[in-house]
Design a protein around this motif. Sequence first.
Motif, PDB file in Angstrom:
ATOM      1  N   LYS A   1      75.141  40.860  47.255  1.00 38.39           N
ATOM      2  CA  LYS A   1      74.092  39.849  47.321  1.00 38.39           C
ATOM      3  C   LYS A   1      73.979  39.346  48.762  1.00 38.39           C
ATOM      4  O   LYS A   1      74.955  39.425  49.523  1.00 38.39           O
ATOM      5  N   PRO A   2      72.842  38.807  49.134  1.00 37.71           N
ATOM      6  CA  PRO A   2      72.723  38.252  50.500  1.00 37.71           C
ATOM      7  C   PRO A   2      73.811  37.222  50.813  1.00 37.71           C
ATOM      8  O   PRO A   2      74.258  37.132  51.958  1.00 37.71           O
TER       9      PRO A   2
ATOM     10  N   GLN B   1      71.333  46.811  51.607  1.00 37.66           N
ATOM     11  CA  GLN B   1      70.372  46.012  50.857  1.00 37.66           C
ATOM     12  C   GLN B   1      71.064  45.413  49.636  1.00 37.66           C
ATOM     13  O   GLN B   1      72.074  45.927  49.156  1.00 37.66           O
ATOM     14  N   ALA B   2      70.484  44.348  49.156  1.00 39.93           N
ATOM     15  CA  ALA B   2      71.009  43.708  47.954  1.00 39.93           C
ATOM     16  C   ALA B   2      71.099  44.734  46.827  1.00 39.93           C
ATOM     17  O   ALA B   2      70.202  45.559  46.653  1.00 39.93           O
TER      18      ALA B   2
ATOM     19  N   SER C   1      67.985  41.003  51.630  1.00 42.50           N
ATOM     20  CA  SER C   1      67.313  40.874  50.332  1.00 42.50           C
ATOM     21  C   SER C   1      66.109  41.778  50.248  1.00 42.50           C
ATOM     22  O   SER C   1      65.683  42.387  51.223  1.00 42.50           O
TER      23      SER C   1
END
Length: 129
Positions: free
Chosen positions: A87-88, A13-14, A129
């Motif tokens: 980050k994505p 996950q972010a 995200s």
Amino acid sequence: QVQLVESGGGAVQAGGSLSLSCVASGRTGTTYAMSWFRQAPGKERDFVAAISWNGADTYYADSVKGRVTISRDNARSTVYLLMNSLKPEDTAVYYCAALSPGLPLTPATMTQQYNYVYWGQGTQVTVSS
């Protein structure tokens, strides 16, 4: 010949972290400057980070500076990429590569894929995200 094998990719996950490894095997008597590149779907392969043969010098793309650390352990023939605060937009296949031993490790040489003599097969990093 030198073979490079990446590992450590995955789905996070972010805000999460991942540590990638690149192990060299074969004719590793020459110590190469090493880099990480990444390629997102539908995009060019981009430079991420580089490290000199002895680890004394490191370089980072602006997009990852402050969030990524490249390091190496020559006794283990391994280069690492520690990625934090993911980050994505970090989603990509990550590749390690060995710079041609005849070239200096400079901003001009390290970002050009054609300067690298060996490449790994890549490891997927997916950041949601």
